[in-house]
Design a protein around this motif. Sequence first.
Motif, PDB file in Angstrom:
ATOM      1  N   ALA A   6      -9.289 -16.535  -9.493  1.00  0.00           N
ATOM      2  CA  ALA A   6     -10.570 -16.285  -8.829  1.00  0.00           C
ATOM      3  C   ALA A   6     -11.683 -17.081  -9.508  1.00  0.00           C
ATOM      4  O   ALA A   6     -12.553 -17.649  -8.836  1.00  0.00           O
ATOM      5  N   PHE A   7     -11.658 -17.141 -10.841  1.00  0.00           N
ATOM      6  CA  PHE A   7     -12.642 -17.955 -11.565  1.00  0.00           C
ATOM      7  C   PHE A   7     -12.506 -19.425 -11.166  1.00  0.00           C
ATOM      8  O   PHE A   7     -13.504 -20.111 -10.911  1.00  0.00           O
ATOM      9  N   ALA A   8     -11.260 -19.929 -11.128  1.00  0.00           N
ATOM     10  CA  ALA A   8     -11.037 -21.327 -10.774  1.00  0.00           C
ATOM     11  C   ALA A   8     -11.491 -21.606  -9.355  1.00  0.00           C
ATOM     12  O   ALA A   8     -12.148 -22.619  -9.076  1.00  0.00           O
ATOM     13  N   ALA A   9     -11.144 -20.709  -8.437  1.00  0.00           N
ATOM     14  CA  ALA A   9     -11.560 -20.891  -7.041  1.00  0.00           C
ATOM     15  C   ALA A   9     -13.073 -20.883  -6.922  1.00  0.00           C
ATOM     16  O   ALA A   9     -13.664 -21.640  -6.138  1.00  0.00           O
ATOM     17  N   LEU A  10     -13.724 -20.036  -7.714  1.00  0.00           N
ATOM     18  CA  LEU A  10     -15.181 -19.989  -7.685  1.00  0.00           C
ATOM     19  C   LEU A  10     -15.784 -21.305  -8.175  1.00  0.00           C
ATOM     20  O   LEU A  10     -16.735 -21.827  -7.577  1.00  0.00           O
ATOM     21  N   GLY A  11     -15.197 -21.865  -9.249  1.00  0.00           N
ATOM     22  CA  GLY A  11     -15.711 -23.139  -9.757  1.00  0.00           C
ATOM     23  C   GLY A  11     -15.518 -24.274  -8.769  1.00  0.00           C
ATOM     24  O   GLY A  11     -16.430 -25.056  -8.501  1.00  0.00           O
ATOM     25  N   ILE A  12     -14.293 -24.362  -8.197  1.00  0.00           N
ATOM     26  CA  ILE A  12     -14.021 -25.425  -7.222  1.00  0.00           C
ATOM     27  C   ILE A  12     -14.868 -25.235  -5.976  1.00  0.00           C
ATOM     28  O   ILE A  12     -15.405 -26.194  -5.402  1.00  0.00           O
ATOM     29  N   GLY A  13     -14.997 -23.969  -5.543  1.00  0.00           N
ATOM     30  CA  GLY A  13     -15.807 -23.700  -4.357  1.00  0.00           C
ATOM     31  C   GLY A  13     -17.257 -24.080  -4.566  1.00  0.00           C
ATOM     32  O   GLY A  13     -17.903 -24.635  -3.663  1.00  0.00           O
ATOM     33  N   ALA A  14     -17.785 -23.799  -5.754  1.00  0.00           N
ATOM     34  CA  ALA A  14     -19.171 -24.164  -6.042  1.00  0.00           C
ATOM     35  C   ALA A  14     -19.344 -25.682  -6.028  1.00  0.00           C
ATOM     36  O   ALA A  14     -20.335 -26.203  -5.491  1.00  0.00           O
ATOM     37  N   ALA A  15     -18.371 -26.412  -6.602  1.00  0.00           N
ATOM     38  CA  ALA A  15     -18.449 -27.870  -6.593  1.00  0.00           C
ATOM     39  C   ALA A  15     -18.346 -28.418  -5.176  1.00  0.00           C
ATOM     40  O   ALA A  15     -19.073 -29.344  -4.796  1.00  0.00           O
ATOM     41  N   ALA A  16     -17.433 -27.850  -4.380  1.00  0.00           N
ATOM     42  CA  ALA A  16     -17.284 -28.302  -2.993  1.00  0.00           C
ATOM     43  C   ALA A  16     -18.553 -28.033  -2.190  1.00  0.00           C
ATOM     44  O   ALA A  16     -18.997 -28.875  -1.396  1.00  0.00           O
ATOM     45  N   LEU A  17     -19.145 -26.863  -2.399  1.00  0.00           N
ATOM     46  CA  LEU A  17     -20.388 -26.555  -1.692  1.00  0.00           C
ATOM     47  C   LEU A  17     -21.497 -27.515  -2.109  1.00  0.00           C
ATOM     48  O   LEU A  17     -22.287 -27.985  -1.262  1.00  0.00           O
ATOM     49  N   THR A  18     -21.552 -27.848  -3.379  1.00  0.00           N
ATOM     50  CA  THR A  18     -22.541 -28.818  -3.845  1.00  0.00           C
ATOM     51  C   THR A  18     -22.330 -30.178  -3.189  1.00  0.00           C
ATOM     52  O   THR A  18     -23.291 -30.846  -2.777  1.00  0.00           O
ATOM     53  N   ALA A  19     -21.059 -30.595  -3.083  1.00  0.00           N
ATOM     54  CA  ALA A  19     -20.752 -31.877  -2.435  1.00  0.00           C
ATOM     55  C   ALA A  19     -21.198 -31.879  -0.979  1.00  0.00           C
ATOM     56  O   ALA A  19     -21.776 -32.864  -0.477  1.00  0.00           O
ATOM     57  N   VAL A  20     -20.936 -30.792  -0.286  1.00  0.00           N
ATOM     58  CA  VAL A  20     -21.338 -30.709   1.122  1.00  0.00           C
ATOM     59  C   VAL A  20     -22.854 -30.799   1.252  1.00  0.00           C
ATOM     60  O   VAL A  20     -23.389 -31.526   2.100  1.00  0.00           O
ATOM     61  N   ILE A  21     -23.568 -30.037   0.401  1.00  0.00           N
ATOM     62  CA  ILE A  21     -25.026 -30.040   0.474  1.00  0.00           C
ATOM     63  C   ILE A  21     -25.589 -31.423   0.138  1.00  0.00           C
ATOM     64  O   ILE A  21     -26.492 -31.931   0.825  1.00  0.00           O
ATOM     65  N   VAL A  22     -25.048 -32.067  -0.902  1.00  0.00           N
ATOM     66  CA  VAL A  22     -25.538 -33.395  -1.298  1.00  0.00           C
ATOM     67  C   VAL A  22     -25.272 -34.418  -0.202  1.00  0.00           C
ATOM     68  O   VAL A  22     -26.143 -35.237   0.140  1.00  0.00           O
ATOM     69  N   ASN A  23     -24.062 -34.387   0.386  1.00  0.00           N
ATOM     70  CA  ASN A  23     -23.754 -35.333   1.460  1.00  0.00           C
ATOM     71  C   ASN A  23     -24.625 -35.096   2.677  1.00  0.00           C
ATOM     72  O   ASN A  23     -25.061 -36.049   3.346  1.00  0.00           O
ATOM     73  N   ALA A  24     -24.871 -33.817   2.972  1.00  0.00           N
ATOM     74  CA  ALA A  24     -25.749 -33.527   4.106  1.00  0.00           C
ATOM     75  C   ALA A  24     -27.156 -34.046   3.845  1.00  0.00           C
ATOM     76  O   ALA A  24     -27.814 -34.601   4.741  1.00  0.00           O
ATOM     77  N   ALA A  25     -27.620 -33.881   2.612  1.00  0.00           N
ATOM     78  CA  ALA A  25     -28.958 -34.377   2.268  1.00  0.00           C
ATOM     79  C   ALA A  25     -29.015 -35.897   2.339  1.00  0.00           C
ATOM     80  O   ALA A  25     -29.971 -36.470   2.887  1.00  0.00           O
ATOM     81  N   PHE A  26     -27.976 -36.558   1.783  1.00  0.00           N
ATOM     82  CA  PHE A  26     -27.946 -38.020   1.860  1.00  0.00           C
ATOM     83  C   PHE A  26     -27.868 -38.493   3.309  1.00  0.00           C
ATOM     84  O   PHE A  26     -28.532 -39.461   3.699  1.00  0.00           O
ATOM     85  N   GLY A  27     -27.053 -37.831   4.105  1.00  0.00           N
ATOM     86  CA  GLY A  27     -26.926 -38.222   5.511  1.00  0.00           C
ATOM     87  C   GLY A  27     -28.248 -38.120   6.235  1.00  0.00           C
ATOM     88  O   GLY A  27     -28.622 -39.015   7.017  1.00  0.00           O
ATOM     89  N   ALA A  28     -28.984 -37.020   5.976  1.00  0.00           N
ATOM     90  CA  ALA A  28     -30.280 -36.857   6.627  1.00  0.00           C
ATOM     91  C   ALA A  28     -31.248 -37.946   6.169  1.00  0.00           C
ATOM     92  O   ALA A  28     -32.003 -38.508   6.976  1.00  0.00           O
ATOM     93  N   ARG A  29     -31.189 -38.262   4.874  1.00  0.00           N
ATOM     94  CA  ARG A  29     -32.072 -39.320   4.355  1.00  0.00           C
ATOM     95  C   ARG A  29     -31.757 -40.662   4.984  1.00  0.00           C
ATOM     96  O   ARG A  29     -32.658 -41.431   5.382  1.00  0.00           O
ATOM     97  N   PHE A  30     -30.476 -40.982   5.089  1.00  0.00           N
ATOM     98  CA  PHE A  30     -30.087 -42.263   5.664  1.00  0.00           C
ATOM     99  C   PHE A  30     -30.424 -42.315   7.152  1.00  0.00           C
ATOM    100  O   PHE A  30     -30.832 -43.359   7.683  1.00  0.00           O
ATOM    101  N   ASP A  31     -30.259 -41.204   7.852  1.00  0.00           N
ATOM    102  CA  ASP A  31     -30.620 -41.171   9.279  1.00  0.00           C
ATOM    103  C   ASP A  31     -32.111 -41.407   9.456  1.00  0.00           C
ATOM    104  O   ASP A  31     -32.538 -42.134  10.381  1.00  0.00           O
ATOM    105  N   ASP A  32     -32.907 -40.814   8.592  1.00  0.00           N
ATOM    106  CA  ASP A  32     -34.353 -41.050   8.656  1.00  0.00           C
ATOM    107  C   ASP A  32     -34.670 -42.517   8.376  1.00  0.00           C
ATOM    108  O   ASP A  32     -35.546 -43.116   9.025  1.00  0.00           O
ATOM    109  N   TYR A  33     -33.951 -43.057   7.415  1.00  0.00           N
ATOM    110  CA  TYR A  33     -34.169 -44.464   7.069  1.00  0.00           C
ATOM    111  C   TYR A  33     -33.883 -45.367   8.267  1.00  0.00           C
ATOM    112  O   TYR A  33     -34.673 -46.270   8.590  1.00  0.00           O
TER     113      TYR A  33
END
Length: 489
Positions: A16-43
Motif C-alpha cells: 500500500a505504501f509503494a502503491a501510494l508512492g507510485i500513484g502520487a508520482a503518476a498523478l504528478t506526471a499527469v498534472i505536469v503533462n496537462a499543464a505543459f499541454g495547456a501551455r503549448f496549446d496557448d503558445y
Amino acid sequence: MRNLLPGRFARRLALAFAALGIGAAALTAVIVNAAFGARFDDYLAKQQQIHQKQLVVLFTAEYSHDHAWKPQSLNQLAPTVTMTGSQVELRAANGKHVWSLADANVDPATLAMHRDMMGIGDLGPTRKLPITVDGARAGTLEVRVPQGQIPAVDKDFRSDVNQLLAAGGFTAGLVALAVGLYTARRATAPIAELTDAASDLAAGQRDRRVTTIPDNEIGQLATTFNTMADRVEKEDELRRLFASDVAHELRTPLAVLRSELEAVQDGIREPTPKVITSLHDETLRLGRLIADLETLASADAATFTLERHPLSLTALVRGTLEGLTSRFTDAGLDLHTDLAEVHVDGDEVRLRQIVTNQLINALKFVSPGGTVTVTLHQDDGWAELNVADTGPGIPAEDLPHIFDRFFRSRTARADGSGIGLAVAAELTAAHGGTLTADSTPGQGATFTTRLPVLGSGSAKAGGRPEHSSTSRASRRRPNSQPDSGRSPG
C-alpha cells in the motif's frame, strides 16, 4: 518471535505504501503533462493569432493606397501570403469574392509543399477577419493559417520532464516500499508477538506474557492481554486450591458417613438416635457445600434473572437478623443494630442472600465475646448497609482477593466453602450496587453494601455509586442475574 518474515498484513501494508508512492508520482506526471499541454496549446494559438493579424494588416495596407481592391496589386501579395503557408480569400464588404491565391495561380499543393518544407504544420480552421479602413468596413478576409508545431526544444524539454517523472515515480515506489516494509514490520511485530502469546496461553502456557509494549493502542492491547493472562493464571491457581479444599471438605463428611454406616452394617454400632443425628449433620454439611457451588454457578449463568419489586430493605435486614439471632447467641457474640427505614427495588431472595452471607462470614471469624454491628441508612440516593465486627481482621495480603472467586483465606474455619462473599458481590453487582470491605488486622472488618434506593436516579440508570473501598468484587456484570435462591453456608 516466531514470525521472522513479514506476514500477509505486513506485506499488504508495504504494498500500500509503494502503491501510494507510485500513484502520487503518476498523478504528478499527469498534472505536469496537462499543464505543459495547456501551455503549448496557448503558445500555438497565439502564433496563429499573430499570423492572422499580420495578414489583416497586409491587406489593409493594400486597400489604403487607392481605397479600392485591385486584383493586379493583390497578386503581388501572393508570394508573401504563400511564405506564411496560409490560405486566404478576400471578399468585399458586400460579401462578393474579390481575390484568392488561386487567382494568383497558387494551387493548394504548392502551399502544402511549402508548409512541409517550413515544418509549420497543417492549416487550422477558417477564420473570418474584418478589414476596416478609416472606420469603414472594406471587406472580409477568410483565412486559414498553419496550426504551427511545437519547437523541437520544447518537445525535448517535455520528454525530459516525463522521463524524470517516470524515474522519480519508480524511485518513490522503491523508497515507499522500503519504508512500508520497515513500518509494517515495526507496526506488526507487537501484533505478531501478541498473537503468539495468545496461542501459547490458549495452549495452556499460563506464564506466557507479551514483552513488546509500544506506547500506542497496540501497547494498551498488550497491557490488557498481560493483565488478562495474570488473571487467568491466578484463577487457575485459585481453582486448583478450591478443588483441593472442596475435595477435602467432601472427603471428611463422606468418611464419617461411610465409617458410621459400615459400623452399623457390621453390628458394631446400633442405629441409635445419636448416630442418626450425626449422620444427618454430615449430610447437611454436604448439602451446604453443594448449595454453595450451585449458587456460585447460578450467579455466573447466562440465565441469571432477578425478580425485582419494591420492598423495605429495613424489614428484610431485620428479618434476616432475627433468623440468625440464635446462631449469634450460641456463638457467644453480641449483635447490635441501627436500622433506618430504606426502600429499594430488588429481588427479595437475592438481597436476603447478600445479607446472610455477610453475617455468616462474621460468625466464622469473630471469637466468642466479640461484637457484630449492623447499620442501615440512606446516603445521597443510595442505601448503605454496614456489617462491622470485632474479629481478627483480614490480612493485608488477603484483602484485595476476598471477593475473588475460589479464594479462601488461610484463617478461614473448616465449616464453609469460602465462596459466600464472592456470591454476595455478584448478586450486589446484579442489583446495580457495590460490595466493599475495609479492615485493619487485629481491629476487625467492615463490609459495606451500597444499593440504589427506590426511585433514585442512580437506580433508574443502573449506575454505580462512587465509593472508595479497599477491595471490590473482582467481576462486575450488572446485567447478569441469578436463578437460584440457595444461600451458601
